[in-house]
Enzyme design. Structure first.
Site, PDB file in Angstrom:
ATOM      1  N   GLU A 123      34.959  39.892  33.931  1.00  0.00           N
ATOM      2  CA  GLU A 123      35.126  40.727  32.906  1.00  0.00           C
ATOM      3  C   GLU A 123      34.182  40.138  32.289  1.00  0.00           C
ATOM      4  OE1 GLU A 123      38.644  38.620  31.380  1.00  0.00           O
ATOM      5  OE2 GLU A 123      40.269  39.934  31.782  1.00  0.00           O
ATOM      6  N   GLU A 268      44.895  40.455  38.962  1.00  0.00           N
ATOM      7  CA  GLU A 268      45.100  39.773  37.127  1.00  0.00           C
ATOM      8  C   GLU A 268      45.755  40.610  36.704  1.00  0.00           C
ATOM      9  OE1 GLU A 268      42.429  37.750  34.150  1.00  0.00           O
ATOM     10  OE2 GLU A 268      41.644  36.623  35.007  1.00  0.00           O
TER      11      GLU A 268
END
Length: 344
Positions: A123, A268
Site C-alpha cells: 500500500e 486482501e
C-alpha cells in the site's frame, strides 16, 4: 528474441506470457492473510499452519520474512505470498547485493517452502501520509528483487510484484471508466509496465466494507455483501456485487496505464465482525462465505476467470490500528472459529 507475426517479443515478455498461460484460472483460488499484530495469538506458527491445513486453506500471505513462520511452512505445500516490508525498501532499492542477500536469506534458504509471489511493499502511495516516503524505492526494489529471483533460477516459479490499495483510483464508476488519479500516475505507470514485461500480476487490496462505510447513502449494504440482485451500470452491464465493480474499475485503470495483459490478484479482502453498526459476525460470515463462492466466477470484464483472492485475515489482531482493523479475523486470536466457513 522471439518473433510472432510482424512483432518481435523480448525474452522477458515471452517468459511473462508463458507464465500467464500456465496459470489455472478455472477454479477458485482462495488464500488467507496471516498477521501477527496481536496478543493471545498462537505462540508457535506451526499451530497456525496446522489451522490452515485443518481448514483446507492452501495459500497464505505474510507481511515480512518471519523465520519461524517460514520454517513452519516448510514441507506444508501451502503456497505463499512473502512480503518485503516497507521499511526494507530503501536498502533493497539502493543495492543489488542487498536484494541478493534478502533473497538468499528469506527464499533460497527455505527450499521446501512454496513461494508464489514476493510482494515488494504494501500500500505504498504518494497520496498516503503513512507510506509516501517509500514511493521512490518501490520500482528499483522490484527490479532488484526480480533480478535476484531470476539469478537464483526461480524466475519461472516466483513472481515479483507490489501490493496497492484502491485509494489510487480517481474514477471507479462506471467500472469501464476506471482510471488512476493523476497524482499517482507517475508512480504507478512504470510499475505497471514492469509487471507487463515480467508477466507478474498486480496485487490489489480491495475492501467493499470501506467503500460502503464511506458512502452508505449511495451503496446498498446487500450489494456490498454479495446478497443483492446487483445493479445495471451506465453502458448496460449488470454488476452483481460491489467487489466485482471495484475489481473491474482497477482492471480498466491498469489497462489505461499500459498493462492490458496484467492480471490482478486480490491480495486482501474481508469484512470485520465488530467495530461499527454493520461490522457484525453475521455480516463477516456472509461476506467471506460469498467471496469464496463468487471468486470462482470472474467479473464482467474477465468472465469465467476465477479470481485469486486472499481473505484478510486469519486471526483477530488487537494491536492493529485503526481499531476497526482488529476484528477482521475469520478466527478469534486464539484460533477458535467465529462462524462456520468452508474452503473446500
Amino acid at each position: 528474441m522471439a518473433v510472432t507475426g510482424n512483432r518481435i517479443i523480448s525474452p522477458m515478455v515471452l517468459l511473462g506470457l508463458l507464465i500467464m498461460a500456465s496459470m489455472d484460472f478455472s477454479v477458485a483460488q482462495i488464500g488467507v492473510c496471516y498477521g501477527r499484530n496481536g496478543n493471545g495469538l498462537p505462540s508457535n506458527p506451526s499451530q497456525v499452519v496446522a489451522l490452515y491445513n485443518q481448514n483446507n486453506i492452501r495459500r497464505m500471505r505474510i507481511y515480512d520474512p518471519h523465520q519461524p513462520t517460514l520454517q513452519a511452512l516448510s514441507g506444508s505445500n501451502i503456497e505463499l505470498i512473502l512480503g518485503v516490508p516497507n521499511a526494507d525498501l530503501q536498502s533493497i532499492a539502493s543495492s543489488q547485493a542487498n536484494a541478493n542477500t534478502w533473497v538468499q536469506n528469506n527464499v533460497r534458504n527455505h527450499p521446501n517452502v512454496r513461494f508464489r509471489y514476493i510482494a515488494v511493499g504494501n500500500e505504498v502511495s504518494p497520496i498516503r501520509q503513512d507510506t509516501s516516503q517509500y514511493v521512490n524505492f518501490v520500482l528499483p526494489a522490484l527490479q532488484n528483487i526480480n533480478n535476484a529471483i531470476s539469478a537464483a533460477g526461480l524466475g519461472t516459479r516466483i513472481r515479483v510484484s507490489t501490493s496497492i490499495d484502491t485509494g489510487v483510483l480517481g474514477t471507479s464508476y462506471p467500472p469501464a471508466d476506471g482510471a488512476f488519479r493523476s497524482d499517482v500516475n507517475g508512480f504507478l505507470n512504470p510499475i505497471i509496465r514492469f509487471l507487463a514485461n515480467s508477466g507478474a500480476p498486480l496485487l490489489v487490496n480491495i475492501y467493499p466494507y470501506f467503500s460502503y462505510i464511506d458512502n452508505p447513502r449511495d451503496i446498498n449494504l446487500q450489494y456490498a455483501l454479495f446478497t443483492s440482485d446487483g445493479i445495471v451500470v451506465p453502458g448496460g452491464v449488470r454488476y452483481q456485487n460491489l467487489f466485482y465493480a471495484i475489481l473491474d474499475a482497477m482492471y480498466a485503470a491498469v489497462e489505461r496505464s499500459g498493462g492490458p495483459n496484467v492480471e490482478i490478484v486480490v491480495s486482501e479482502s474481508g469484512w470485520p465482525s465488530a467495530g461499527s453498526s454493520v461490522a457484525t459476525v453475521e455480516n463477516s460470515r456472509l461476506y467471506n462465505t460469498n467471496l469464496i463462492r463468487r471468486a470462482r466466477d470472474g467479473t464482467p470484464r474477465r468472465p469465467g476467470r476465477a479470481i485469486e483472492t486472499y481473505i484478510f485475515s486469519m486471526l483477530d489482531e488487537d494491536q492493529r490500528n485503526p481499531e476497526i482493523e482488529r476484528n477482521f479475523g475469520i478466527f478469534r486470536s486464539n484460533g477458535q472459529n467465529k462462524y462456520p466457513i468452508s474452503f473446500n
